[in-house]
Structures are given as structure tokens and as C-alpha cells.
Scaffold this motif. Structure first.
Motif, mmCIF file in Angstrom:
data_model
loop_
_atom_site.group_PDB
_atom_site.id
_atom_site.type_symbol
_atom_site.label_atom_id
_atom_site.label_comp_id
_atom_site.label_asym_id
_atom_site.label_seq_id
_atom_site.Cartn_x
_atom_site.Cartn_y
_atom_site.Cartn_z
ATOM 1 N N GLY A 72 -18.768 -81.258 18.300
ATOM 2 C CA GLY A 72 -18.042 -81.582 17.518
ATOM 3 C C GLY A 72 -17.283 -80.413 17.097
ATOM 4 N N GLN A 73 -16.737 -80.269 15.947
ATOM 5 C CA GLN A 73 -16.044 -79.112 15.606
ATOM 6 C C GLN A 73 -16.549 -77.965 14.920
ATOM 7 N N THR A 74 -16.023 -76.675 14.737
ATOM 8 C CA THR A 74 -16.684 -75.646 14.062
ATOM 9 C C THR A 74 -16.283 -75.676 12.594
ATOM 10 N N VAL A 75 -17.030 -75.054 11.746
ATOM 11 C CA VAL A 75 -16.272 -75.040 10.282
ATOM 12 C C VAL A 75 -15.632 -73.624 10.280
ATOM 13 N N PRO A 76 -14.309 -73.653 9.901
ATOM 14 C CA PRO A 76 -13.707 -72.287 9.905
ATOM 15 C C PRO A 76 -14.327 -71.301 9.090
ATOM 16 N N ARG A 77 -14.221 -70.278 9.488
ATOM 17 C CA ARG A 77 -15.212 -69.060 8.963
ATOM 18 C C ARG A 77 -14.754 -68.443 7.668
ATOM 19 N N GLU A 78 -13.377 -68.562 7.384
ATOM 20 C CA GLU A 78 -12.927 -67.999 6.241
ATOM 21 C C GLU A 78 -13.282 -68.839 4.968
ATOM 22 N N LYS A 79 -13.619 -68.270 3.741
ATOM 23 C CA LYS A 79 -14.129 -68.970 2.549
ATOM 24 C C LYS A 79 -13.059 -69.724 2.259
ATOM 25 N N GLY A 80 -13.467 -71.076 1.798
ATOM 26 C CA GLY A 80 -12.326 -72.112 1.543
ATOM 27 C C GLY A 80 -11.956 -72.911 2.712
ATOM 28 N N GLY A 81 -12.569 -72.760 3.895
ATOM 29 C CA GLY A 81 -12.436 -73.582 5.155
ATOM 30 C C GLY A 81 -11.274 -73.348 5.522
ATOM 31 N N LYS A 82 -10.580 -72.070 5.515
ATOM 32 C CA LYS A 82 -9.111 -72.042 6.157
ATOM 33 C C LYS A 82 -9.434 -71.110 7.394
ATOM 34 N N GLY A 83 -8.535 -71.331 8.352
ATOM 35 C CA GLY A 83 -8.579 -71.123 9.717
ATOM 36 C C GLY A 83 -8.969 -72.036 10.860
ATOM 37 N N PRO A 84 -8.721 -71.609 11.962
ATOM 38 C CA PRO A 84 -8.761 -72.641 13.018
ATOM 39 C C PRO A 84 -10.323 -73.166 13.214
ATOM 40 N N SER A 85 -10.443 -74.563 13.440
ATOM 41 C CA SER A 85 -11.871 -74.755 13.748
ATOM 42 C C SER A 85 -11.861 -75.049 15.405
ATOM 43 N N ARG A 86 -12.902 -74.589 16.312
ATOM 44 C CA ARG A 86 -13.241 -74.745 17.706
ATOM 45 C C ARG A 86 -14.138 -75.891 18.178
ATOM 46 N N PRO A 87 -14.155 -76.334 19.222
ATOM 47 C CA PRO A 87 -15.081 -77.386 19.675
ATOM 48 C C PRO A 87 -16.379 -76.450 19.706
ATOM 49 N N LEU A 88 -17.353 -77.416 19.462
ATOM 50 C CA LEU A 88 -18.717 -77.045 19.488
ATOM 51 C C LEU A 88 -19.774 -77.661 19.958
ATOM 52 N N VAL A 89 -20.711 -77.268 20.752
ATOM 53 C CA VAL A 89 -21.745 -77.965 21.532
ATOM 54 C C VAL A 89 -22.991 -77.280 21.242
ATOM 55 N N ILE A 90 -23.833 -78.015 20.725
ATOM 56 C CA ILE A 90 -25.422 -77.625 20.410
ATOM 57 C C ILE A 90 -26.259 -78.153 21.552
ATOM 58 N N LEU A 91 -27.113 -77.299 22.182
ATOM 59 C CA LEU A 91 -28.069 -77.764 23.055
ATOM 60 C C LEU A 91 -29.447 -77.446 22.054
ATOM 61 N N LEU A 92 -30.355 -78.752 22.125
ATOM 62 C CA LEU A 92 -31.576 -78.509 21.501
ATOM 63 C C LEU A 92 -32.766 -78.656 22.413
ATOM 64 N N TYR A 93 -33.600 -77.625 22.124
ATOM 65 C CA TYR A 93 -34.888 -77.612 22.956
ATOM 66 C C TYR A 93 -36.100 -77.830 22.090
ATOM 67 N N ALA A 94 -37.191 -78.001 22.587
ATOM 68 C CA ALA A 94 -38.435 -78.144 21.903
ATOM 69 C C ALA A 94 -39.310 -77.001 22.759
ATOM 70 N N CYS A 95 -40.329 -76.322 21.591
ATOM 71 C CA CYS A 95 -40.905 -75.330 22.375
ATOM 72 C C CYS A 95 -42.326 -75.590 21.457
ATOM 73 N N ARG A 96 -43.375 -75.600 22.446
ATOM 74 C CA ARG A 96 -44.798 -75.795 21.576
ATOM 75 C C ARG A 96 -45.533 -74.661 21.618
ATOM 76 N N VAL A 97 -45.244 -73.605 22.561
ATOM 77 C CA VAL A 97 -45.981 -72.451 22.746
ATOM 78 C C VAL A 97 -45.055 -71.214 22.594
ATOM 79 N N TRP A 98 -45.634 -70.270 21.623
ATOM 80 C CA TRP A 98 -45.057 -69.188 21.441
ATOM 81 C C TRP A 98 -46.027 -68.058 21.038
ATOM 82 N N GLN A 99 -45.503 -66.666 21.067
ATOM 83 C CA GLN A 99 -46.545 -65.357 20.540
ATOM 84 C C GLN A 99 -45.725 -65.040 19.228
ATOM 85 N N GLY A 100 -46.727 -64.750 18.399
ATOM 86 C CA GLY A 100 -46.436 -64.218 16.999
ATOM 87 C C GLY A 100 -46.273 -65.368 16.031
#
Length: 138
Positions: A72-100
């Protein structure tokens, strides 16, 4: 912009979600832990780095399971939603083993939820299709 997200799945099948700090973009909303892929990093390397930074845990990239993606598109960083948005891709992984033990080092709160309850959370828009993909994956 390429972003990675991770569904940590514990032995009972619950998934770790984190709540964004209230003064951040999407403040107070829940999300999968993760973050931006830095130049020169693979997505898997970014997962390992982000989980160490955000949760204080150690993950082996070989323990990651590919779940899906959302775009989708990023949310503009400036407060009030001003500024340019950019294309965004989120990759989701699952993980069942970790330390800590995961800790909210860069989040307001953490919660372990059954996968079917994740979609009921207040989340950024792209996390909803990721939650659906996770339910199909598990």
C-alpha cells in the motif's frame, strides 16, 4: 519501502503483538514486530536485527517461515498527515524458535494473542491482510 514483520508463535500457538508508542505514527495501534530493511540487508537479516533491537531476542534466519505480504502507501510522517506518501511492501514471517524473553524495548506494550483474535485489534491498515495470511498459514 520494504518492511519486514514477524509473528512470533509460542508453544501454545499464541502470537506476540506489540503496541506502538502513542507519540509515533499510528500511535497506540498494535502491529507485528519488525521494521525497515536497510540498504545492503536481506529481509531475513533485517528480521534478525529488528527483533534484537525491538524485543531483545536472538533469532536464526533459518527459523523464519515465509507467511505472506501486504502492499500500500506509507502514512506521511509529519503530524497532521502532511507530506508525501510512498509505496510500502511488508513481508510477514513466522518464527517459532528464538533465544531470550521478548521485552517491549521499543514499544508501549506487548501481548500474546490467539491468531484469530489479532484481527480484532486496532492496527495499521496493512496489518489486517497480514493477520489473515497468518491465520491461513498456521
Amino acid at each position: 519501502m520494504l518492511v519486514v514483520a514477524v509473528a512470533l508463535v509460542d508453544g501454545s500457538g499464541t502470537v506476540l503483538m506489540q503496541q506502538r508508542h502513542f507519540d509515533a505514527v499510528h500511535g497506540g495501534l498494535w502491529e507485528f514486530p519488525g521494521g525497515k530493511v536497510e540498504p545492503g540487508e536481506t529481509p531475513e537479516d533485517a528480521v534478525v536485527r529488528e527483533l534484537a533491537e525491538e524485543l531483545g531476542i536472538v533469532v536464526d534466519a533459518e527459523a523464519l517461515e515465509t507467511v505472506g505480504f501486504a502492499s500500500g502507501q506509507t502514512v506521511p510522517r509529519e503530524k497532521g498527515g502532511k507530506g508525501p506518501s510512498r509505496p510500502l511492501v511488508i513481508l510477514l514471517y513466522a518464527c517459532r524458535v528464538w533465544q531470550g524473553t521478548p521485552a517491549a524495548l521499543e514499544a508501549a506494550d506487548l501481548a500474546w494473542l490467539v491468531p484469530g483474535a489479532i484481527g480484532d485489534l486496532a492496527m495499521p491498515p496493512l496489518d489486517y491482510p497480514l493477520a489473515e495470511a497468518l491465520c491461513r498459514h498456521l
